[in-house]
Design an enzyme around this catalytic site. Sequence first.
Site, short mmCIF file in Angstrom:
data_model
loop_
_atom_site.label_atom_id
_atom_site.label_comp_id
_atom_site.label_asym_id
_atom_site.label_seq_id
_atom_site.Cartn_x
_atom_site.Cartn_y
_atom_site.Cartn_z
N ARG A 177 13.55 5.12 7.64
CA ARG A 177 12.65 5.77 8.59
C ARG A 177 13.00 5.42 10.02
O ARG A 177 12.79 6.24 10.93
CB ARG A 177 11.20 5.35 8.31
N ILE A 224 12.32 -10.84 -13.72
CA ILE A 224 12.18 -11.18 -15.14
C ILE A 224 12.65 -10.01 -16.00
O ILE A 224 12.13 -8.91 -15.88
CB ILE A 224 10.72 -11.50 -15.49
N GLU A 277 -0.01 -10.00 1.73
CA GLU A 277 0.12 -9.06 2.84
C GLU A 277 -1.06 -9.23 3.80
O GLU A 277 -2.08 -9.85 3.47
CB GLU A 277 0.14 -7.62 2.31
N LYS A 328 1.17 -2.05 -13.20
CA LYS A 328 2.14 -2.68 -14.10
C LYS A 328 1.63 -2.68 -15.55
O LYS A 328 2.42 -2.50 -16.48
CB LYS A 328 2.42 -4.11 -13.62
#
Length: 433
Positions: free
Chosen positions: A48, A138, A192, A207
């Site tokens: 971007r 993982i 965050e 997930k």
Amino acid sequence: MMRTRPLKVALLGCGVVGSEVARIMTTHADDLAARIGAPVELAGVAVRRPDKVRGGIDPALITTDATALVKRGDIDVVVEVIGGIEPARALITTAFEHGASVVSANKALLAQDGATLYAAAEQHGQDLYYEAAVAGAIPLIRPLRESLAGDKINRVMGIVNGTTNFILDKMDSTGAGYQEALDEATALGYAEADPTADVEGFDAAAKAAILAGIAFHTRVRLDDVYREGMTEVTAADFASARQMGCTIKLLAICERAADGESVTARVHPAMIPLSHPLASVREAYNAVFVEAEAAGQLMFYGPGAGGSPTASAVLGDVVAVCRNRLNEATGPGESAYTQLPVSPMGDVVTRYHISLDVADKPGVLAQVATVFAEHGVSIDTVRQHGRQDGGGEASLVVVTHRAPDAALSGTVEALRKLDTVRGVASIMRVEGE
């Protein structure tokens, strides 16, 4: 003999993960070529902000026109690490249409509309790989899709968000409150500025949808996943957990019903015994516990996020996809042949830990026990002690035997109506026993 014409890779996104993918492709080019059987070449990077300095990447590769990049026709693999629903979905399907396979880390898109991506990949004879979408470095998706393809998976339970595990681990080990632990996670870069997706369970729910779909060979969308965040977990909950020999984790749990006719997927905080392998997962690490009919119990553990770990998973997929292209083959696609329904949370059967603030007078325990009995919820243990501040109130902790979630909800609703119950302090499910 190695093929001399390089396989070309287009990179969509060059943030924390994308920049690591580009760096490893460059620094490990010879090793990757030897493992694949042909050189791999970074052919373009869509971003971007083209003016941002990106060390190690040829400025001539940078473009802001992602659509033109995936339409080029000479691209073998598109790596999508921009996230979100759009334009990622349109770019991935366009890549398939123009002859490229796709490696994605986009858990939100796969959980919300994975069926569309699978269908487009199959229609155009391309691969869709997404190891990095769940649990970072993982190896988990490929073992579920391939290594356990001959087995029957009955349960997948795990810690799949490092931020929440770090917060809960700090609350447990130091006695910190939720906000204090969150502030530390933010300062260290684990959380965050807006941690909602993590602490409210949205990230883990996406997930869980992906894991359930693969494990049970059925379509599970994000909307099918029951979700509770962990912002209401308190120091008092951890104190109660310790009295039971437990700790508290935010878990993603995917289960096949006992009769095999339905599945459930859920994300919520839960008490688990200290003897369970997931109880020892510390800091920002992830771990997933799989229960299969023939293989038994399997544990997958490691770093679940971060630029280098996630890039490792992405490049593992790139190697696999490139090998498939050299062999003019494709890897596993969607497996949803069972078409099992996803049952509502009310059907889930588990144990519960309920903490009540009650009037400190005779007969209260009998009233509470009657409510549990009327709703078919059997009590395992009860603890009661007076409040240190007096005031005629006491704390009553009830741990139940296994019961349907709907029955427990009805019980709690009835308890709130009792004059002797001042409030329901907390409700926590107990898992892993």
